[in-house]
Write a protein that holds these residues in place. Structure first.
Motif, short mmCIF file in Angstrom:
data_model
loop_
_atom_site.label_atom_id
_atom_site.label_comp_id
_atom_site.label_asym_id
_atom_site.label_seq_id
_atom_site.Cartn_x
_atom_site.Cartn_y
_atom_site.Cartn_z
N GLY A 61 0.80 -1.22 0.00
CA GLY A 61 0.00 0.00 0.00
C GLY A 61 0.82 1.26 0.00
O GLY A 61 0.38 2.30 0.49
N GLU A 62 2.02 1.19 -0.59
CA GLU A 62 2.93 2.33 -0.55
C GLU A 62 3.34 2.77 -1.95
O GLU A 62 3.31 1.98 -2.90
N ASP A 63 3.73 4.02 -2.06
CA ASP A 63 4.30 4.56 -3.30
C ASP A 63 5.40 5.55 -2.90
O ASP A 63 5.21 6.77 -2.97
N PRO A 64 6.55 5.04 -2.47
CA PRO A 64 7.60 5.94 -1.97
C PRO A 64 8.23 6.82 -3.04
O PRO A 64 8.85 7.82 -2.71
N LEU A 65 8.08 6.48 -4.31
CA LEU A 65 8.69 7.29 -5.37
C LEU A 65 7.90 8.56 -5.65
O LEU A 65 8.46 9.65 -5.75
N PHE A 66 6.54 8.42 -5.79
CA PHE A 66 5.74 9.58 -6.19
C PHE A 66 4.60 9.88 -5.21
O PHE A 66 3.88 10.84 -5.41
N HIS A 67 4.45 9.06 -4.19
CA HIS A 67 3.53 9.36 -3.09
C HIS A 67 2.07 9.45 -3.53
O HIS A 67 1.32 10.30 -3.03
N LYS A 68 1.66 8.58 -4.44
CA LYS A 68 0.24 8.51 -4.76
C LYS A 68 -0.53 8.10 -3.52
O LYS A 68 -0.06 7.29 -2.72
#
Length: 483
Positions: A383-390
């Motif tokens: 549940g993560e998107d560390p690159l673009f923080h969606k």
């Protein structure tokens, strides 16, 4: 005889007789012109409002009609949202850059609640309901939407998110409805309208603007302005020469947002007497891929097969990034759970069992899309998107088979308009290249560089045009009259 495109100023001494005289002459009967004419007339000035077409409208009448307002409007409160002038200011300073006009943004935010009341007093109706399904005009009459990615990264970490896109109550064409009320307000306040009148040049006397010249029904006319001229003639999206010179990416847009009157004439007229311009490279590029919301579960990749933005952000921001930074080569990668058939006339161009097959079909560099999808899925599983923080609500792994919707310029409806224009003070005075106000000349709307130096949120054009149109009109009405 002058050429039709000649914007060379005329000396007042060369005019034998005036065809019309008013305290304030407003050039352009769109949102900014209506507001300027109303405020000037309300201040007691005699106002002549010119329009090159047969009646009021401009780009605002063709728009969705969103007005960007905040700080705790009655509509926000009725829908259960808290907002403040400070949060609105922090958001706009971050979203309207780089190099936003701090003075204009501060005034815009400070005046927002009062401007809402002004619109309501002009008869503009708002339905106090929120629509969560779109950042554009809803299919119903809901009067409030998130219109600028306020709830997406990075803005949700800069200021408390709040929806600020206010829409006039109508099932369709809210811009047209808004313009009906604004135009009626201007004429009701006493402004006299000269339609079918194309203004081509300014008239000056010892460096001060004292009138305009143009054509009405094909015949030359000279109009005297005792106190001031207000230019509200739109932007320059329909002038390809200006686009190539200042913001070439916009030449590639599929559908130009505006009217043929957005040819930059008002800007060029002022430049011809030494006016300064600002942010001429800046443009907004609408790429309406918000509805249906399930598409946000997908990922946007460029011609190198790499992600470049968080997919849940404002789609105008995606459009800007696509044209200005990715040369218009963008693809939306989706799986069966997020795919909607033939959305906005765009079906999935390629569907494959694996990312490797899909990248080969599209023609992306070998291994590029595979690596992008693998990395995205690895983080999405948690549940993560560390690159673009969606936002976590939109993050989940893409499950094969996967497809790609072709969002390159041509297949996709890129709809640009310009944001740059004349440099003005908060009160609407046009500045020259030395930073001094040009006597007798004021401007507002897309003819000017407003609150958006590049970044944008839907509703800022109409909000900027009407608020600063009001200020420009009132300031022109209070200027010292010429003999």
């Amino acid at each position: 005889m002058r050429e039709a495109d000649d914007v060379t100023p005329c000396e007042a001494a060369d005019i034998e007789s005036w065809d019309g005289t008013a305290d304030v002459v407003v050039v352009g009967f769109g949102a900014a012109g209506s507001a300027a004419a109303f405020s000037a007339a309300e201040a007691g000035a005699e106002v002549l409002l010119t329009e090159r077409t047969g009646g009021p409208g401009g780009a605002a009448a063709l728009a969705e009609g969103i007005v960007y307002l905040g700080g705790g409007t009655p509509i926000q409160t009725a829908c259960g949202f808290e907002d403040s002038v400070e949060d609105m200011y922090r958001y706009m300073m971050a979203a309207c850059g780089p190099d936003p006009d701090e003075a204009k943004i501060a005034r815009y935010c400070a005046e927002s609640l009062g401007h809402f009341d002004w619109l309501v007093a002009r008869g503009v109706p708002f339905d106090p309901r929120f629509c969560a399904e779109t950042s554009m005009a809803p299919t119903g009459t809901e009067g409030l939407v998130y219109s600028g990615g306020e709830d997406a990264y990075p803005f949700n970490e800069i200021a408390r998110p709040a929806p600020r896109g206010h829409l006039a109550k109508a099932k369709r064409s809210t811009g047209w409805l808004l313009m009906q009320h604004l135009a009626a307000a201007a004429t009701g306040a006493g402004a006299v309208v000269w339609a079918d009148t194309r203004i081509d040049r300014l008239v000056v006397d010892d460096g001060r603007v004292v009138g305009v010249q143009g054509q009405r029904y094909g015949q030359p006319v000279s109009l005297r302005a005792r106190r001031g001229v207000v230019l509200t003639a739109g932007g320059f999206i329909f002038n390809d020469d200006m686009l190539r010179r200042h913001c070439p990416p916009l030449v590639r847009g599929t559908f130009k947002v505006g009217t043929e009157g957005d040819d930059g004439r008002g800007i060029r007229m002022a430049q011809a007497i030494g006016a300064a311009v600002r942010n001429m490279y800046a443009g907004e590029v609408s790429l309406p891929i918000t509805p249906p919301r399930t598409l946000i579960h997908g990922i946007l990749v460029n011609g190198k097969g790499q992600r470049f933005i968080n997919e849940d952000t404002y789609m105008g921001r995606v459009g800007q990034a696509a044209l200005y930074e990715q040369d218009g080569e963008v693809y939306l990668i989706v799986d069966e759970a997020s795919y909607e058939v033939n959305w906005m006339g765009l079906a999935a161009t390629w569907v494959c069992e694996t990312a490797a097959q899909l990248e080969a079909e599209i023609g992306l560099p070998t291994g590029s899309l595979q690596a992008t999808v693998d990395l995205y899925n690895r983080h999405a599983a948690a549940g993560e998107d560390p690159l673009f923080h969606k936002g976590t609500a939109w993050v989940r792994p893409l499950v094969p088979p996967i497809g790609a919707i072709d969002l390159r310029v041509g297949p996709a409806p890129y709809a640009p308009f310009t944001l740059g224009g004349l440099e003005t003070t908060v009160e609407g005075e046009v500045l020259d290249v030395a930073g001094d106000a040009i006597g007798g000349l004021f401007a507002a709307g897309r003819t000017t560089a407003g609150v958006c130096s590049f970044g944008y949120a839907s509703g800022l054009s109409i909000g900027d045009s009407t608020l600063f149109g009001r200020l420009a009109g009132a300031n022109a009405a209070s200027a010292q009259a010429t003999a």
